[in-house]
Design a protein around this motif. Structure first.
Motif, short mmCIF file in Angstrom:
data_model
loop_
_atom_site.label_atom_id
_atom_site.label_comp_id
_atom_site.label_asym_id
_atom_site.label_seq_id
_atom_site.Cartn_x
_atom_site.Cartn_y
_atom_site.Cartn_z
N LEU A 1 -22.35 -11.41 3.65
CA LEU A 1 -21.89 -12.08 2.44
C LEU A 1 -22.55 -11.48 1.20
O LEU A 1 -21.89 -11.24 0.18
N GLU A 2 -23.85 -11.22 1.30
CA GLU A 2 -24.57 -10.63 0.18
C GLU A 2 -23.98 -9.27 -0.21
O GLU A 2 -23.76 -8.98 -1.40
N GLU A 3 -23.71 -8.44 0.79
CA GLU A 3 -23.15 -7.11 0.50
C GLU A 3 -21.78 -7.24 -0.15
O GLU A 3 -21.44 -6.48 -1.07
N LEU A 4 -20.99 -8.19 0.32
CA LEU A 4 -19.67 -8.40 -0.27
C LEU A 4 -19.80 -8.88 -1.72
O LEU A 4 -19.03 -8.46 -2.60
N LEU A 5 -20.74 -9.77 -1.98
CA LEU A 5 -20.97 -10.25 -3.34
C LEU A 5 -21.36 -9.10 -4.27
O LEU A 5 -20.87 -9.01 -5.41
N LYS A 6 -22.20 -8.22 -3.80
CA LYS A 6 -22.60 -7.06 -4.61
C LYS A 6 -21.40 -6.18 -4.94
O LYS A 6 -21.23 -5.72 -6.07
N GLN A 7 -20.57 -5.93 -3.93
CA GLN A 7 -19.47 -4.99 -4.10
C GLN A 7 -18.29 -5.58 -4.88
O GLN A 7 -17.42 -4.83 -5.34
N THR A 8 -18.25 -6.89 -5.04
CA THR A 8 -17.15 -7.52 -5.78
C THR A 8 -17.57 -7.94 -7.19
O THR A 8 -16.73 -8.42 -7.96
N GLU A 9 -18.83 -7.75 -7.52
CA GLU A 9 -19.31 -8.19 -8.83
C GLU A 9 -18.54 -7.46 -9.94
O GLU A 9 -18.39 -6.24 -9.93
N GLY A 10 -18.03 -8.24 -10.89
CA GLY A 10 -17.32 -7.68 -12.03
C GLY A 10 -15.91 -7.22 -11.76
O GLY A 10 -15.27 -6.59 -12.61
N LYS A 11 -15.38 -7.54 -10.58
CA LYS A 11 -14.02 -7.09 -10.21
C LYS A 11 -12.97 -8.18 -10.36
O LYS A 11 -11.81 -7.99 -9.99
#
Length: 547
Positions: A253-263
């Protein structure tokens, strides 16, 4: 096929035509073969460890392999066939390590093992693997039904502990004692010289080691994400793109949150991911917006109404409907035929799918509380203790565990509703969805419903109970505490073993007792722990409150 490892076993005895979970006989056979192959690994790994030799990649694969066979994890025969090849290669690798260590120490070749799982030679195609699996089903493990029952309890405990150990390993937590026990215990299940009490002892030891594993996982969560804090979670949606995450794994979940930030994508949790909202290092992401839906068994009704991408990161997947199959993904040990599986930590495919999908509706809803881990509860322990001493808090009820689709689970809703207003309810795992949207009020500012977290957060519930026992200078069994559990799969089995290891008595479990427990083994549990089935909410409340 024959499978009786989950609470929904057909007719209360076992699935013989197709699994209630959705697995077919082909998948069931491949999973049986995986367990057989893992026993071969365990036999050699146990012997190698006695000689001071080991291999961490083999240790980890055994844990991943056991997790693969947990209910609602991997339904993909192609995926399972690949894992079986890795299983065989791992067995041969640890066999060579053992033989080298033996030769080094003794100056002679190790005695050859020519029978049983250690001698397994893998078939060269899927049809052959299925045939092998059918030859090594559950009932082939022992002809004595009571011994077989004890073996199954141990194996299902090991499977549940493997799930927690896998989560912990992903967060960098591992332990040699844990690896060694997996090998010793699983190897023992292939040892025909072992008797009933040998497996009872190993099952209790499994419960002991699971407390250590859950503690490791708790440490990993806190080290990465901070201590959970009471947090309100939105149950509605807002106008934006969305990704729904179901499962248990916080690192994913953390990795997904990082990769979706600002999208322009909001992340929603589902099922056992709900407690993620309480961790400071996850809740800092403003696009971790809310929780969509309830427990795992309702996904086929709820997911068609979520227009974004959906991803499972641990067990709980069901046969997907065509209405959302094209936007469904799996990760980790999870697999379903025809569903895109994400390997590694790059979630660009999931993100791109979410961006292609329609926006979610602007439909805010009520908020519910989560995040009452042991640190949060013990932070107000003085108020809790004062409440008990003053008579404001008369009793504690731990009502939690797995949810499921089988009739009878409305018992847990009714029980929670009927708990008197001067009592506090602790809950955890997806069983809480039976009542966590109800209003329970508070006692002196302390919410009457405290959501401790995921199923693995049973560790937190134990810490709360132990701390209260310490404060009142008594044993856990002397506390005004009743434990009423719902179970579905193998993680619930190992949590029960942990409670029994601690000597906790008078636990009630339901909706039905495990099909793999024979009358004689059940009598042992009743005589030693007063473990029993749930009855009716009214009757069980009377017993709990001494009325």
């Amino acid at each position: 096929m024959f499978c009786n490892q989950c609470e929904q076993a057909a007719k209360g005895t076992g699935c013989e035509v197709i699994g209630v979970c959705g697995k077919n006989p082909e998948v069931a056979a491949l999973q049986d073969l995986m367990l057989y192959g893992l026993k071969g690994i365990a036999i050699y790994a146990d012997k190698a460890r006695e000689l001071g030799a080991k291999d961490e990649t083999v240790d980890l694969f055994l844990i991943e392999g056991l997790f693969t066979t947990v209910t609602n994890v991997d339904f993909d025969p192609v995926s399972l066939a690949g894992k079986l090849r890795k299983c065989y290669d791992s067995k041969e690798k640890i066999k060579a390590i053992y033989e080298t260590a033996y030769r080094t120490k003794n100056g002679a070749s190790a005695p050859a093992i020519t029978t049983g799982p250690a001698a397994w030679v893998i078939a060269d195609n899927l049809e052959g693997l299925v045939k092998q699996g059918k030859e090594h089903g559950i009932n082939t493990q022992n002809s004595d039904q009571d011994v077989l029952s004890a073996i199954e309890i141990l194996i299902y405990g090991l499977k549940g502990m493997a799930a927690y150990a896998d989560h912990a390993f992903i967060l960098g937590k591992k332990d040699e004692e844990v690896f060694a026990f997996f090998h010793k215990a699983l190897a023992a299940t292939a040892d025909t010289s072992k008797g009933l009490m040998d497996f009872v002892g190993l099952a209790m030891e499994c419960g002991k080691l699971n407390i250590k594993v859950m503690g490791m996982l708790n440490e990993g969560h806190i080290a990465h994400y901070g201590k959970p804090v009471p947090t309100k979670v939105q149950l509605g949606t807002r106008k934006n793109k969305g990704i729904l995450v179901s499962g248990h794994d916080l690192r994913m979940l953390e990795e997904l949150l990082k990769q979706t930030e600002g999208k322009g994508i909001d992340i929603y949790t589902h099922g056992e991911m709900l407690p993620a909202h309480a961790y400071p290092e996850l809740k800092k992401y403003s696009h971790l917006y809310g929780n969509f839906g309830g427990a795992w068994q309702d996904q086929h009704k709820e997911f068609p109404n979520f227009p974004g991408a959906i991803i499972f990161n641990t067990n709980c997947i069901q046969r997907p409907a065509d209405s959302y199959k094209d936007r469904l993904f799996s990760w980790g040990q999870v697999g379903w035929p025809g569903i895109k599986h994400i390997t590694g930590w790059n979630f660009s495919e999931v993100i791109n799918k979410a961006l292609e999908c329609p926006d979610l509706a602007d439909a805010p809803d009520k908020e519910i509380l989560t995040g009452f881990g042991h640190d949060a509860v013990l932070g107000v322990a003085d108020k809790v203790i004062d409440g008990v001493k003053a008579g404001a808090i008369k009793h504690f009820f731990l009502i939690g565990g797995c949810d499921g689709a089988k009739p009878g689970r409305n018992y847990y809703t009714e029980l929670a509703e009927k708990v008197p207003s001067d009592c506090v309810i602790l809950t955890l795992a997806c069983g809480k969805y039976r009542f966590n949207k109800l209003e329970f009020g508070d006692i002196g500012g302390i919410p009457r419903l405290l959501d401790v977290g995921q199923c693995n957060d049973a560790y937190s519930a134990l810490q709360i109970a132990l701390a209260l026992a310490g404060a009142f200078n008594c044993g856990v069994n002397d506390l005004p505490l009743s434990i009423i559990l719902s179970w579905y799969e193998q993680k619930a089995v190992v949590i029960l073993l942990s409670l029994l290891h601690l000597g906790i008595k008078n636990i009630k479990i339901g909706p039905a007792l495990p099909a793999f427990i024979t009358p004689n083994v059940l009598n042992f549990l009743v005589e030693n722990f007063n473990l029993g089935p749930i009855t009716t909410p009214e009757a069980d409340l009377k017993v709990a409150l001494g009325q």
